[in-house]
Design a protein around this motif. Sequence first.
Motif, PDB file in Angstrom:
ATOM      1  N   ILE A   1       0.967  -3.183   4.659  1.00 39.94           N
ATOM      2  CA  ILE A   1       0.488  -2.067   4.862  1.00 39.94           C
ATOM      3  C   ILE A   1       1.431  -1.475   5.558  1.00 39.94           C
ATOM      4  CG2 ILE A   1      -1.580  -0.858   6.090  1.00 39.94           C
ATOM      5  CD1 ILE A   1      -3.182  -3.193   5.574  1.00 39.94           C
ATOM      6  N   PRO A   2       2.446  -0.621   5.304  1.00 37.95           N
ATOM      7  CA  PRO A   2       3.621   0.010   5.873  1.00 37.95           C
ATOM      8  C   PRO A   2       3.146   1.060   6.946  1.00 37.95           C
ATOM      9  CG  PRO A   2       3.588   0.388   3.560  1.00 37.95           C
ATOM     10  CD  PRO A   2       2.249   0.200   4.076  1.00 37.95           C
ATOM     11  N   GLY A   3       4.163   1.519   7.875  1.00 39.19           N
ATOM     12  CA  GLY A   3       4.082   2.347   8.677  1.00 39.19           C
ATOM     13  C   GLY A   3       3.516   4.086   8.301  1.00 39.19           C
ATOM     14  N   GLY A   4       3.555   4.579   9.097  1.00 41.18           N
ATOM     15  CA  GLY A   4       2.762   5.961   8.662  1.00 41.18           C
ATOM     16  C   GLY A   4       2.061   6.709   9.707  1.00 41.18           C
ATOM     17  N   GLU A   5       0.827   7.232   9.577  1.00 35.70           N
ATOM     18  CA  GLU A   5      -0.088   7.771  10.361  1.00 35.70           C
ATOM     19  C   GLU A   5      -1.420   7.130  10.111  1.00 35.70           C
ATOM     20  OE1 GLU A   5      -2.444   9.662  13.267  1.00 35.70           O
ATOM     21  OE2 GLU A   5      -2.555   9.635  11.069  1.00 35.70           O
ATOM     22  N   SER A   6      -1.930   6.309  10.978  1.00 34.18           N
ATOM     23  CA  SER A   6      -3.051   5.373  10.833  1.00 34.18           C
ATOM     24  C   SER A   6      -4.395   6.189  10.548  1.00 34.18           C
ATOM     25  CB  SER A   6      -3.292   4.392  11.852  1.00 34.18           C
ATOM     26  OG  SER A   6      -3.647   5.080  13.189  1.00 34.18           O
ATOM     27  N   THR A   7      -4.589   7.444  11.154  1.00 30.88           N
ATOM     28  CA  THR A   7      -5.848   8.032  10.892  1.00 30.88           C
ATOM     29  C   THR A   7      -5.674   8.829   9.356  1.00 30.88           C
ATOM     30  OG1 THR A   7      -5.861   8.689  13.123  1.00 30.88           O
ATOM     31  CG2 THR A   7      -7.219   9.880  11.672  1.00 30.88           C
ATOM     32  N   THR A   8      -4.728   9.101   9.186  1.00 33.26           N
ATOM     33  CA  THR A   8      -4.279   9.582   7.650  1.00 33.26           C
ATOM     34  C   THR A   8      -4.325   8.577   6.718  1.00 33.26           C
ATOM     35  OG1 THR A   8      -2.853  11.312   8.615  1.00 33.26           O
ATOM     36  CG2 THR A   8      -2.473  10.794   6.181  1.00 33.26           C
TER      37      THR A   8
ATOM     38  N   ASN B   1      -8.256   8.004   6.191  1.00 30.36           N
ATOM     39  CA  ASN B   1      -8.644   9.058   5.273  1.00 30.36           C
ATOM     40  C   ASN B   1      -8.540   8.928   3.892  1.00 30.36           C
ATOM     41  OD1 ASN B   1      -9.764   9.990   7.786  1.00 30.36           O
ATOM     42  ND2 ASN B   1      -8.161  11.602   8.107  1.00 30.36           N
ATOM     43  N   ILE B   2      -7.159   8.443   3.422  1.00 30.71           N
ATOM     44  CA  ILE B   2      -6.804   8.459   2.223  1.00 30.71           C
ATOM     45  C   ILE B   2      -7.626   7.256   1.708  1.00 30.71           C
ATOM     46  CG2 ILE B   2      -4.870   8.007   0.500  1.00 30.71           C
ATOM     47  CD1 ILE B   2      -3.270   9.539   2.447  1.00 30.71           C
ATOM     48  N   CYS B   3      -7.469   6.162   2.250  1.00 31.78           N
ATOM     49  CA  CYS B   3      -8.276   4.785   1.717  1.00 31.78           C
ATOM     50  C   CYS B   3      -9.649   5.301   1.479  1.00 31.78           C
ATOM     51  CB  CYS B   3      -8.203   3.874   2.593  1.00 31.78           C
ATOM     52  SG  CYS B   3      -6.236   2.989   2.564  1.00 31.78           S
ATOM     53  N   ARG B   4     -10.256   6.003   2.378  1.00 29.35           N
ATOM     54  CA  ARG B   4     -11.780   6.515   2.335  1.00 29.35           C
ATOM     55  C   ARG B   4     -12.099   7.389   1.128  1.00 29.35           C
ATOM     56  NH1 ARG B   4     -15.400   3.650   1.879  1.00 29.35           N
ATOM     57  NH2 ARG B   4     -14.900   2.748   4.071  1.00 29.35           N
TER      58      ARG B   4
ATOM     59  N   ALA C   1       7.189  -7.290  -6.196  1.00 26.58           N
ATOM     60  CA  ALA C   1       6.584  -6.249  -5.524  1.00 26.58           C
ATOM     61  C   ALA C   1       5.769  -5.194  -6.389  1.00 26.58           C
ATOM     62  CB  ALA C   1       7.551  -5.582  -4.594  1.00 26.58           C
ATOM     63  N   VAL C   2       4.598  -5.048  -6.123  1.00 28.22           N
ATOM     64  CA  VAL C   2       3.823  -3.660  -6.778  1.00 28.22           C
ATOM     65  C   VAL C   2       3.390  -3.004  -5.827  1.00 28.22           C
ATOM     66  CG1 VAL C   2       1.764  -5.306  -6.794  1.00 28.22           C
ATOM     67  CG2 VAL C   2       2.078  -3.627  -8.317  1.00 28.22           C
ATOM     68  N   GLU C   3       3.378  -1.394  -6.231  1.00 26.94           N
ATOM     69  CA  GLU C   3       3.067  -0.344  -5.377  1.00 26.94           C
ATOM     70  C   GLU C   3       1.341  -0.223  -5.623  1.00 26.94           C
ATOM     71  OE1 GLU C   3       5.370   2.974  -6.278  1.00 26.94           O
ATOM     72  OE2 GLU C   3       7.175   2.300  -5.608  1.00 26.94           O
TER      73      GLU C   3
ATOM     74  N   LEU D   1       0.926  -1.211   0.158  1.00 30.60           N
ATOM     75  CA  LEU D   1      -0.072   0.050  -0.089  1.00 30.60           C
ATOM     76  C   LEU D   1       0.839   1.250  -0.011  1.00 30.60           C
ATOM     77  CD1 LEU D   1      -2.873   0.819  -0.040  1.00 30.60           C
ATOM     78  CD2 LEU D   1      -2.705   0.965   2.570  1.00 30.60           C
ATOM     79  N   ALA D   2       1.016   1.874  -1.098  1.00 29.31           N
ATOM     80  CA  ALA D   2       1.793   3.002  -1.375  1.00 29.31           C
ATOM     81  C   ALA D   2       1.133   4.253  -1.164  1.00 29.31           C
ATOM     82  CB  ALA D   2       2.501   2.819  -2.723  1.00 29.31           C
ATOM     83  N   ILE D   3       0.589   4.615  -0.064  1.00 28.44           N
ATOM     84  CA  ILE D   3      -0.072   5.978   0.086  1.00 28.44           C
ATOM     85  C   ILE D   3       0.576   6.537   1.174  1.00 28.44           C
ATOM     86  CG2 ILE D   3      -2.278   5.272  -0.703  1.00 28.44           C
ATOM     87  CD1 ILE D   3      -3.196   4.828   2.104  1.00 28.44           C
ATOM     88  N   GLN D   4       1.759   6.199   2.046  1.00 25.95           N
ATOM     89  CA  GLN D   4       2.290   6.796   3.062  1.00 25.95           C
ATOM     90  C   GLN D   4       3.420   5.793   3.486  1.00 25.95           C
ATOM     91  OE1 GLN D   4       0.157   7.301   6.771  1.00 25.95           O
ATOM     92  NE2 GLN D   4       0.619   9.587   6.867  1.00 25.95           N
TER      93      GLN D   4
END
Length: 258
Positions: free
Chosen positions: A49-56, A59-62, A32-34, A12-15
């Motif tokens: 699903i990488p690290g980052g900020e879970s709330t952000t 929000n992006i996934c939604r 591997a595929v982004e 999951l390449a959003i963060q």
Amino acid sequence: MSGNTKVKIGVLAIQGSFAEHCAHVRRAGGEAVEVRKAEQLSGCHGLIIPGGESTTMANICRRWNLFDSLRDFQAKGGAVWGTCAGLIFLAERINRGAKEGGQELLGGLDVTVDRNFFGSQIDSFETNLPCKIPGDDNGPFRAIFIRAPAILSVGDGVEVLGEYVLPAEKRAEIDDKALEKIIVAVKSKRLMATSFHPEITADTRWHKLFVEMAGDCEAYVGFGEDAVAKATASEIRLVDPGKLPVFVDSVFAGAAMD
């Protein structure tokens, strides 16, 4: 799965450190595929699903209409691994540290987490962590915790793969003075989660384990090939980092890089 077919892992390449995860998947023998669009899950056997900020992340996934496809991928038997914020994203319950008003989770992993158990960014640390990586006897893992969550409890069928013994100064800070150690790595059927960041060490053992797990899963067929091609064609290409360099310190124990 055919022995001639590489295990395909979506990241999951959003963060977060998705490029580092992709590099380690390749080192571990997978493809591997982004993943930034739901169609890019097609053909994947597993998802990180990488690290980052879970709330952000939520929000992006939604906003990008990813939630339904991520849940469908999981429901149809794809392997999923969450690291740090990815662990929070996979958890069924947040006991402490949840955002006011709640936050949407992917769920599926029967654990309860403390979202910010280890404190803020300046409380990040590294440690040699004894781990029960199935099929491995190569000793402790060099675990890097960055503003990390902790697993407070697990449900039936959740296997504990790693625990961290709390130092005296940390025990003095928390409410439960009797708490001596917390869970930082678990596995439950096709799901896995770690509080720490294996992708920014030189050790590929966790990624090799996940590629093996995903190899037992069928490729996801939620979309047709035409949809995948269109999603790929319309994507804004990022700079390909190739084989990213990985920091290796003098006390690191034992793991080989390809």
